[in-house]
Scaffold this motif. Structure first.
Motif, short mmCIF file in Angstrom:
data_model
loop_
_atom_site.label_atom_id
_atom_site.label_comp_id
_atom_site.label_asym_id
_atom_site.label_seq_id
_atom_site.Cartn_x
_atom_site.Cartn_y
_atom_site.Cartn_z
N UNK A 93 4.67 -58.58 73.36
CA UNK A 93 6.06 -58.24 73.01
C UNK A 93 6.11 -57.46 71.70
N UNK A 94 7.03 -56.50 71.62
CA UNK A 94 7.26 -55.78 70.37
C UNK A 94 8.20 -56.61 69.50
N UNK A 95 7.74 -56.97 68.31
CA UNK A 95 8.56 -57.75 67.38
C UNK A 95 8.20 -57.34 65.96
N UNK A 96 9.03 -57.75 65.02
CA UNK A 96 8.83 -57.38 63.61
C UNK A 96 8.58 -58.65 62.81
N UNK A 97 7.40 -58.68 62.21
CA UNK A 97 6.94 -59.89 61.54
C UNK A 97 7.56 -60.05 60.16
N UNK A 98 7.80 -58.94 59.45
CA UNK A 98 8.31 -59.03 58.08
C UNK A 98 9.10 -57.78 57.74
N UNK A 99 10.01 -57.94 56.78
CA UNK A 99 10.79 -56.82 56.26
C UNK A 99 10.47 -56.67 54.78
N UNK A 100 10.25 -55.45 54.36
CA UNK A 100 10.01 -55.21 52.94
C UNK A 100 11.26 -55.62 52.17
N UNK A 101 11.07 -56.25 51.01
CA UNK A 101 12.18 -56.86 50.29
C UNK A 101 13.37 -55.93 50.09
N UNK A 102 13.11 -54.66 49.76
CA UNK A 102 14.24 -53.78 49.49
C UNK A 102 14.86 -53.20 50.76
N UNK A 103 14.33 -53.61 51.93
CA UNK A 103 14.94 -53.19 53.19
C UNK A 103 14.56 -51.81 53.64
N UNK A 104 13.67 -51.14 52.93
CA UNK A 104 13.32 -49.77 53.26
C UNK A 104 12.51 -49.62 54.53
N UNK A 105 11.64 -50.60 54.82
CA UNK A 105 10.87 -50.53 56.06
C UNK A 105 10.46 -51.94 56.47
N UNK A 106 10.04 -52.07 57.72
CA UNK A 106 9.63 -53.37 58.26
C UNK A 106 8.17 -53.30 58.69
N UNK A 107 7.59 -54.47 58.89
CA UNK A 107 6.20 -54.58 59.31
C UNK A 107 6.16 -55.12 60.74
#
Length: 277
Positions: free
Chosen positions: A248-262
């Motif tokens: 499944x495609x999912x996002x494990x983490x978001x960079x604190x300032x919201x600029x990009x996700x991991x």
């Protein structure tokens, strides 16, 4: 206890460079009450006060900011049922964090919030349904809120207050719910099969600043399925783990300032061996 002394060569717009020396000292405290009503029942009430020992993040400014500090009060209980085959634990807690730091060592931007609070409740269960079938699971519900916005002081004494619209909002990277469950079944003397689900609610990312209004980026929640197969002998074990079984495609983490996700890993197969001496 932490004690530290600092000196820094800084400059002021109206003066030549000079050396500023500061001294910090912090203490932390812990206390708890524990009551075993019976061998199967356990209740407790605890309080802990901790601080960040990361000396690099203590600001060497004209008015040094206090250390980052967390205070947690927790009321919990644990019960054993069916002769210990089922263990259930629950805890209700409140955590307050003051002068929240960032990992950025640039002193004028190191304070994120002056005060934030998280109220939560946790449930955990571990049990043996049969002699071959075991189940483990946990659920955590969290209500987090910024109580006071950031207050930063530069080396020249300039005070910057974050936008007041952040007050009452949910802090960054804090999901309202997390859940996990894992179960294993022993097929025979050597083979064991396992599967589990890990889930996390949505998370927010933004930069709490004086000039930027509250407009967070949202990272969606996800649920990921994992599986395991193992073969065990007396002296050695071989284990096959498959993470994200359904790819499944999912996002494990978001960079604190919201600029990009991991993004999380796609289907991953891991083989491990273990030898016993």
């Amino acid at each position: 206890e932490l004690k530290a002394d600092y000196s820094s060569a800084t400059s002021n717009s109206n003066q030549t460079p000079y050396v500023r020396s500061l001294s910090f000292g912090e203490n932390s405290y812990r206390t708890a009450i524990s009551w075993h009503q019976t061998p199967e029942n356990h209740y407790y009430l605890s309080y802990s006060d901790s601080f960040s020992p990361t000396a690099d993040l203590y600001q060497l400014t004209t008015r040094p900011q206090p250390a980052e500090r967390s205070k947690t009060t927790e009321l919990g209980a644990k019960w054993l049922f069916f002769g210990g085959d089922l263990a259930f634990r629950s805890a209700l807690y409140r955590t307050e964090k003051e002068w929240e730091r960032n990992t950025d060592l640039e002193a004028t931007a190191s304070i994120l919030t002056k005060k934030r609070r998280t109220d939560g409740i946790e449930f955990e269960a571990a049990g043996r349904i049969t002699s071959k079938w075991e189940v483990f699971g946990g659920l955590a519900l969290m209500d987090a809120e910024i109580l006071e916005v950031a207050e930063n002081i530069s080396n020249t004494g300039t005070i910057t207050i974050a936008n007041s619209s952040y007050q009452g909002k949910r802090p960054r990277n804090t999901p309202p719910v997390t859940f996990n469950i894992w179960s294993t079944y022993k097929l025979d003397e050597h083979w064991k099969l396992g599967a589990g689900l890990e889930a996390k609610g949505e998370r927010l990312g933004y930069v709490p600043s004086a000039s930027t209004a509250y407009n967070p980026n949202v990272l969606p929640g996800y649920a990921r399925l994992d599986a395991m197969l193992s073969y065990e002998e007396k002296k050695w074990t071989v284990k096959l783990n498959v993470k994200n079984l359904l790819d499944k495609v999912y996002y494990d983490a978001i960079y604190d300032n919201g600029g990009f996700s991991v993004p999380g890993n796609s289907r991953t197969v891991i083989v491990t061996t273990e030898f016993k001496f």
